[in-house]
Scaffold this active site. Structure first.
Site, PDB file in Angstrom:
ATOM      1  N   GLY A  17       0.785  -1.224   0.000  1.00  0.00           N
ATOM      2  CA  GLY A  17       0.000   0.000   0.000  1.00  0.00           C
ATOM      3  C   GLY A  17       0.816   1.273   0.000  1.00  0.00           C
ATOM      4  O   GLY A  17       0.262   2.361   0.204  1.00  0.00           O
ATOM      5  N   GLU A  72       5.607  -7.058  -9.382  1.00  0.00           N
ATOM      6  CA  GLU A  72       5.473  -8.344  -8.675  1.00  0.00           C
ATOM      7  C   GLU A  72       5.421  -9.533  -9.634  1.00  0.00           C
ATOM      8  O   GLU A  72       4.463 -10.314  -9.639  1.00  0.00           O
ATOM      9  CB  GLU A  72       4.250  -8.330  -7.756  1.00  0.00           C
ATOM     10  CG  GLU A  72       4.433  -7.381  -6.577  1.00  0.00           C
ATOM     11  CD  GLU A  72       3.711  -7.829  -5.333  1.00  0.00           C
ATOM     12  OE1 GLU A  72       3.819  -9.014  -4.977  1.00  0.00           O
ATOM     13  OE2 GLU A  72       3.040  -7.002  -4.716  1.00  0.00           O
ATOM     14  N   SER A 102       2.660   0.368  -7.117  1.00  0.00           N
ATOM     15  CA  SER A 102       1.916   0.148  -8.359  1.00  0.00           C
ATOM     16  C   SER A 102       1.416   1.468  -8.940  1.00  0.00           C
ATOM     17  O   SER A 102       1.336   1.628 -10.170  1.00  0.00           O
ATOM     18  CB  SER A 102       0.742  -0.810  -8.120  1.00  0.00           C
ATOM     19  OG  SER A 102       1.212  -2.100  -7.770  1.00  0.00           O
ATOM     20  N   GLY A 132       2.327   2.654  -2.562  1.00  0.00           N
ATOM     21  CA  GLY A 132       2.229   3.399  -3.811  1.00  0.00           C
ATOM     22  C   GLY A 132       3.108   2.887  -4.933  1.00  0.00           C
ATOM     23  O   GLY A 132       3.282   3.561  -5.960  1.00  0.00           O
TER      24      GLY A 132
END
Length: 554
Positions: free
Chosen positions: A39, A167, A43, A41
């Site tokens: 979470g 990922e 992506s 940031g």
């Protein structure tokens, strides 16, 4: 060159930025690994650099971002695709065609590649990811890991100047991860290509990176430098942020608590670990290494779920072939196997989502066909490989409340449990967010939290650690272990053999739709051929154990 100065991105209907104050410069030809808490940031940074955000994804973008002197979102889609290619965290979001061959051809057509060059490039791409045999396979029939391979092949055909891999290892078996790492090595060696890797699983990719950028939970740059230097200087801070370390670095950090003189620089590879610890007695090293979890007393009376001679075909192709398996009360079962071996299909057969062509599934000794879906759901909880498939409400809070309201919990108890789960899975700040607005790791945490709102005695989890940082991985595994100790049956599909080695009491190994091993964990790891057949490699925790002691545990 990619230049970002105080880059801040805020999505619609959210109060807090997805990333704030990101400042960095990435030179052309660099190979960069970007890591950070779930979470943080990462992506979002990917979407911004490609130009998808805000060109196609609405967001408020502040600060400056340029790629080779241009604002990326100002490029046309064709220009952006030639400049920057992305392997998305969820490969389903980037497929346009129904069959792999058509998908790769479509990619090259959009790049205006000459038709006479298409076939050779397509074959080269499929060979690089080990998918030659699946060129005419329907994409929706692929497993999650095989979809990642297909998406990587598409990016290979696209051949952009900047490769961003979000990922890439998350759903691949260990052997496939090493194969993909070899593909990335080819890209790394091309001085004209810029490679940016975003990953939680660091073992296979840390050696590929010339530079490591660590993002904090706000999305700012916390540390930046050569990977080994960053890991040496900032290990403690990264652990406190919940960032996953390479396996050997994590173990070395645990060892340094008692032997601070041991490493001048933190090891990131097995070779560096061996060089730093060769003078230490084996018993000191082995105190910080896990041993296989023990299994309870296996008795047929304790069978809670059983598949007997199950077979299943998909469009004429046999996916499950007379497979039999048993799951026992109070045991932690790990299901392992190569991508596409039938693991997720087995889950759907065990829960009645798919109907086998032959064989039987029994739940508490009674045939599954005699039970309603409501009775099955009251006994079996499941976390899907794609968490979006199980979200039905418009906020995280309502998603968590749903099962408890159906079961008739009192309002005070519901509120207390919801707050407990929000805190436990670090979702308190996302309480009023739509589940689809969450990061992939946050979606995974929510799907697992939802499963824990019911009182089912059997819990099935399909790759539950995909997208999770170290803090949330540890929290999930501790919860599962506690539930196991309370008598619940845990069944988890995973490619993480370090987790299997440390937490599972029993292993079921599948290859081409057939169970070839079913038994205790220690015995599974005693035979390297069994590990390799599952698409695995020897876990790092075993490799780190000194040879004379390793035999005691394996």
């Amino acid at each position: 060159m990619i230049t970002a100065d105080q880059l801040t991105v805020t999505y619609p209907f959210t109060k807090e930025p997805a990333m704030a104050g990101f400042t960095s410069r990435i030179r052309s030809g660099e190979n960069v690994l970007v890591i950070g808490p779930s979470g943080s940031g990462k992506s979002t940074l990917t979407l911004a650099v490609q130009g998808i955000l805000p060109r196609s994804v609405e967001a408020d973008v502040a600060g400056e971002l340029q790629v080779d002197g241009e604002i990326p979102s100002h490029r046309s889609i064709m220009e952006a695709a030639a400049k920057t290619g992305v392997l998305f965290q969820d490969p389903d979001t980037q497929f346009c065609m129904a069959v792999i061959r058509d998908e790769l051809a479509f990619t090259m057509e959009n790049r205006a590649i000459a038709q006479e060059k298409m076939d050779s490039r397509m074959q080269s791409a499929l060979k690089a990811v080990g998918m030659q045999a699946h060129i005419d396979t329907a994409i929706h029939a692929l497993s999650g890991g095989m979809k990642q391979k297909a998406a990587m092949a598409s990016l290979w055909c696209q051949d952009p100047d900047i490769w961003i891999i979000d990922e890439p290892m998350s759903q691949l078996d260990p052997a496939a991860r090493r194969s993909l790492a070899e593909c990335l090595q080819v890209i790394k060696q091309d001085a004209e290509k810029t490679l940016i890797m975003i990953e939680h699983q660091l073992d296979e990719v840390v050696e590929l990176a010339d530079r490591l950028i660590v993002m904090d939970d706000r999305g700012s740059v916390f540390a930046d430098g050569a990977p080994r230097d960053v890991l040496t200087e900032h290990t403690e801070a990264m652990v406190s942020m919940g960032i996953r370390l390479p396996s050997v670095t994590k173990t070395a950090y645990a060892l340094l608590n008692k032997h601070p003189e041991l490493f001048r620089r933190m090891p990131v590879t097995i070779k560096q670990w061996q060089e730093g610890t060769r003078h230490l007695p084996a018993e000191i090293i082995n105190r910080v290494l896990p041993v296989p979890a023990g299994s309870g007393r296996i008795d047929d009376k304790n069978i809670v779920l059983e598949g007997e001679k199950l077979s299943f075909r998909y469009k004429g192709t046999k996916v499950i072939d007379e497979l039999s398996c048993r799951f026992y009360k109070g045991e932690f079962h790990a299901i392992v196997g190569r991508n596409g071996s039938g693991k997720s299909t087995l889950f759907q057969l065990l829960t009645g989502w798919l109907k086998q062509e032959q064989g039987d599934v029994s739940l508490f000794g009674e045939k599954l066909t005699r039970k309603s879906m409501k009775r099955i759901a009251s006994a079996i909880g499941i976390v899907f490989q794609q968490p979006e498939h199980q979200f039905i409400h418009v906020t995280v809070e309502k998603e968590l409340r749903h099962s408890m309201e159906i079961e008739g919990w009192k309002e005070e108890a519901i509120k207390e449990r919801v707050e407990e789960l929000l805190d436990l899975f670090a979702l308190q700040h996302k309480k009023m967010s739509h589940p689809f607005q969450l990061s992939q790791g946050q979606k995974r945490r929510l799907s697992t939290a939802v499963m824990l709102t019911s009182s089912q005695s059997i819990l099935l989890l399909d790759e539950p650690m995909f997208g999770l940082d170290q803090r949330n991985t540890d929290a999930l595994l501790m919860i599962l272990r506690k539930l196991q100790e309370e008598g619940k049956t845990i069944v988890m599909i995973t490619h993480d053999l370090n987790v299997v080695y440390s937490y599972a009491s029993r292993v079921i190994a599948i290859d081409e739709g057939v169970v070839y091993y079913e038994g205790d964990t220690a015995s599974f790891f005693h035979h390297p051929d069994q590990i390799h057949r599952a698409g695995g490699v020897i876990p790092a925790c075993m490799e780190m154990r000194q040879e004379k002691e390793r035999l005691i545990y394996v």
